[in-house]
Design a protein around this motif. Structure first.
Motif, PDB file in Angstrom:
ATOM      1  N   TYR A   1      -7.253  -7.481  10.589  1.00  0.00           N
ATOM      2  CA  TYR A   1      -6.335  -6.531   9.952  1.00  0.00           C
ATOM      3  C   TYR A   1      -5.116  -6.302  10.846  1.00  0.00           C
ATOM      4  O   TYR A   1      -5.221  -6.341  12.077  1.00  0.00           O
ATOM      5  CB  TYR A   1      -7.032  -5.198   9.689  1.00  0.00           C
ATOM      6  CG  TYR A   1      -8.142  -5.282   8.680  1.00  0.00           C
ATOM      7  CD1 TYR A   1      -7.887  -5.120   7.322  1.00  0.00           C
ATOM      8  CD2 TYR A   1      -9.462  -5.521   9.077  1.00  0.00           C
ATOM      9  CE1 TYR A   1      -8.914  -5.206   6.381  1.00  0.00           C
ATOM     10  CE2 TYR A   1     -10.496  -5.593   8.145  1.00  0.00           C
ATOM     11  CZ  TYR A   1     -10.208  -5.439   6.810  1.00  0.00           C
ATOM     12  OH  TYR A   1     -11.217  -5.525   5.893  1.00  0.00           O
ATOM     13  N   SER A   2      -3.979  -6.035  10.222  1.00  0.00           N
ATOM     14  CA  SER A   2      -2.782  -5.681  10.982  1.00  0.00           C
ATOM     15  C   SER A   2      -2.975  -4.312  11.616  1.00  0.00           C
ATOM     16  O   SER A   2      -3.427  -3.377  10.950  1.00  0.00           O
ATOM     17  CB  SER A   2      -1.558  -5.662  10.061  1.00  0.00           C
ATOM     18  OG  SER A   2      -1.322  -6.937   9.506  1.00  0.00           O
TER      19      SER A   2
ATOM     20  N   HIS B   1      -9.006  -1.876   3.719  1.00  0.00           N
ATOM     21  CA  HIS B   1      -7.774  -2.015   4.484  1.00  0.00           C
ATOM     22  C   HIS B   1      -7.438  -0.787   5.336  1.00  0.00           C
ATOM     23  O   HIS B   1      -6.918  -0.937   6.445  1.00  0.00           O
ATOM     24  CB  HIS B   1      -6.599  -2.313   3.537  1.00  0.00           C
ATOM     25  CG  HIS B   1      -6.513  -3.743   3.131  1.00  0.00           C
ATOM     26  ND1 HIS B   1      -7.300  -4.288   2.138  1.00  0.00           N
ATOM     27  CD2 HIS B   1      -5.743  -4.768   3.598  1.00  0.00           C
ATOM     28  CE1 HIS B   1      -7.016  -5.566   1.995  1.00  0.00           C
ATOM     29  NE2 HIS B   1      -6.082  -5.891   2.868  1.00  0.00           N
TER      30      HIS B   1
ATOM     31  N   TRP C   1       0.822  -1.210   0.000  1.00  0.00           N
ATOM     32  CA  TRP C   1       0.000   0.000   0.000  1.00  0.00           C
ATOM     33  C   TRP C   1       0.854   1.257   0.000  1.00  0.00           C
ATOM     34  O   TRP C   1       1.826   1.373   0.738  1.00  0.00           O
ATOM     35  CB  TRP C   1      -0.921   0.018   1.225  1.00  0.00           C
ATOM     36  CG  TRP C   1      -1.926  -1.094   1.191  1.00  0.00           C
ATOM     37  CD1 TRP C   1      -1.899  -2.237   1.935  1.00  0.00           C
ATOM     38  CD2 TRP C   1      -3.071  -1.179   0.349  1.00  0.00           C
ATOM     39  NE1 TRP C   1      -2.968  -3.032   1.613  1.00  0.00           N
ATOM     40  CE2 TRP C   1      -3.701  -2.413   0.643  1.00  0.00           C
ATOM     41  CE3 TRP C   1      -3.623  -0.340  -0.625  1.00  0.00           C
ATOM     42  CZ2 TRP C   1      -4.858  -2.824  -0.008  1.00  0.00           C
ATOM     43  CZ3 TRP C   1      -4.773  -0.758  -1.266  1.00  0.00           C
ATOM     44  CH2 TRP C   1      -5.384  -1.977  -0.963  1.00  0.00           C
TER      45      TRP C   1
ATOM     46  N   SER D   1      -7.168   2.107  -1.140  1.00  0.00           N
ATOM     47  CA  SER D   1      -7.034   1.457   0.162  1.00  0.00           C
ATOM     48  C   SER D   1      -8.344   1.525   0.941  1.00  0.00           C
ATOM     49  O   SER D   1      -8.744   0.565   1.602  1.00  0.00           O
ATOM     50  CB  SER D   1      -5.911   2.119   0.965  1.00  0.00           C
ATOM     51  OG  SER D   1      -5.805   1.549   2.248  1.00  0.00           O
TER      52      SER D   1
ATOM     53  N   GLY E   1      -9.753  -0.682   8.406  1.00  0.00           N
ATOM     54  CA  GLY E   1      -9.485  -1.893   9.179  1.00  0.00           C
ATOM     55  C   GLY E   1      -8.184  -1.804   9.951  1.00  0.00           C
ATOM     56  O   GLY E   1      -8.100  -2.222  11.116  1.00  0.00           O
ATOM     57  N   ALA E   2      -7.148  -1.228   9.316  1.00  0.00           N
ATOM     58  CA  ALA E   2      -5.833  -1.142   9.954  1.00  0.00           C
ATOM     59  C   ALA E   2      -5.765  -0.060  11.016  1.00  0.00           C
ATOM     60  O   ALA E   2      -5.271  -0.294  12.126  1.00  0.00           O
ATOM     61  CB  ALA E   2      -4.762  -0.904   8.885  1.00  0.00           C
TER      62      ALA E   2
ATOM     63  N   SER F   1     -10.937  -0.920  -0.513  1.00  0.00           N
ATOM     64  CA  SER F   1     -10.635  -2.316  -0.202  1.00  0.00           C
ATOM     65  C   SER F   1     -10.975  -2.669   1.242  1.00  0.00           C
ATOM     66  O   SER F   1     -11.033  -3.842   1.593  1.00  0.00           O
ATOM     67  CB  SER F   1      -9.148  -2.597  -0.439  1.00  0.00           C
ATOM     68  OG  SER F   1      -8.362  -1.984   0.572  1.00  0.00           O
TER      69      SER F   1
END
Length: 208
Positions: A180-181, A169, A153, A164, A172-173, A167
């Motif tokens: 998610y991390s 992500h 990313w 991003s 979520g992050a 998606s």
């Protein structure tokens, strides 16, 4: 003549410092630490896992291993920044404002301070280039930029950030959702106000 010497020396000192600026309200937790984590604590550098050259710049105790409070030119951290050795050339460089923030913090004692209430949370600002990019630059782009797309990313431009978001992500992050991390890596969660600002921006259609 003996009275003129101290006056002359004082004049030289003032000339040498005339362009120096300091920001005495710099709080470590909210203003200094995010810079060090984002630009210096990424993979392979100064974090709890890699500890490059023995340093971990993701917490106050670790940062103080390279700092002498009030002594700019005796602080290893500042000297590495001043002479362009940190971050390394293949990493995202510190901005002039970030350098000044770190320098001022050291100059004023390098204290472990927090100022979480200095700004009111205003989620009405939802434009990418004036607001959202500043948040991402403070917490994410040290690892996620065009030269280092960690995790695949890049978060330093509008189109990639939008991808991003679409998606799932990004939220979520940064919101530490299951599956998610947790981002930023090696750092506390992004302040809730900034997460709310990003969510409001997304809700408004992600205007540039």
């Amino acid at each position: 003549m003996r009275f003129l010497v101290p006056i002359f020396l004082t004049f030289l000192f003032l000339i040498g410092c005339r362009n120096d600026q300091y920001l005495p309200d710099n709080c470590f937790e909210q203003k200094v630490l995010p810079i060090l984590v984002n630009k210096c604590g990424n993979s392979g550098c100064h974090n709890p896992t890699d500890k490059k050259e023995g340093y971990d710049f993701t917490n106050y105790e670790g940062v103080m291993q390279a700092i002498k409070p009030n002594q700019i030119n005796s602080s290893e951290l500042w000297l590495q920044i001043k002479f362009g050795k940190m971050p390394p050339k293949n990493s995202l460089a510190l901005t002039d404002k970030e350098k000044l923030t770190i320098k001022s913090w050291i100059q004023f004692g390098a204290k472990n301070t927090s100022c979480s209430n200095i700004n009111l949370c205003d989620t009405n600002k939802t434009f990418f280039y004036s607001d959202i990019k500043n948040i991402l630059d403070s917490h994410c782009t040290g690892c996620h930029n065009r030269n280092n797309t960690s995790g695949g990313w890049n978060l330093d431009n509008y189109d990639d950030v939008k991808a991003s978001v679409n998606s799932g992500h990004l939220i979520g992050a940064i919101d530490w959702l299951p599956g998610y991390s947790k981002m930023p890596l090696f750092a506390p969660k992004i302040p809730n106000c900034e997460i709310l600002t990003i969510k409001k921006w997304i809700h408004d259609g992600m205007p540039q």
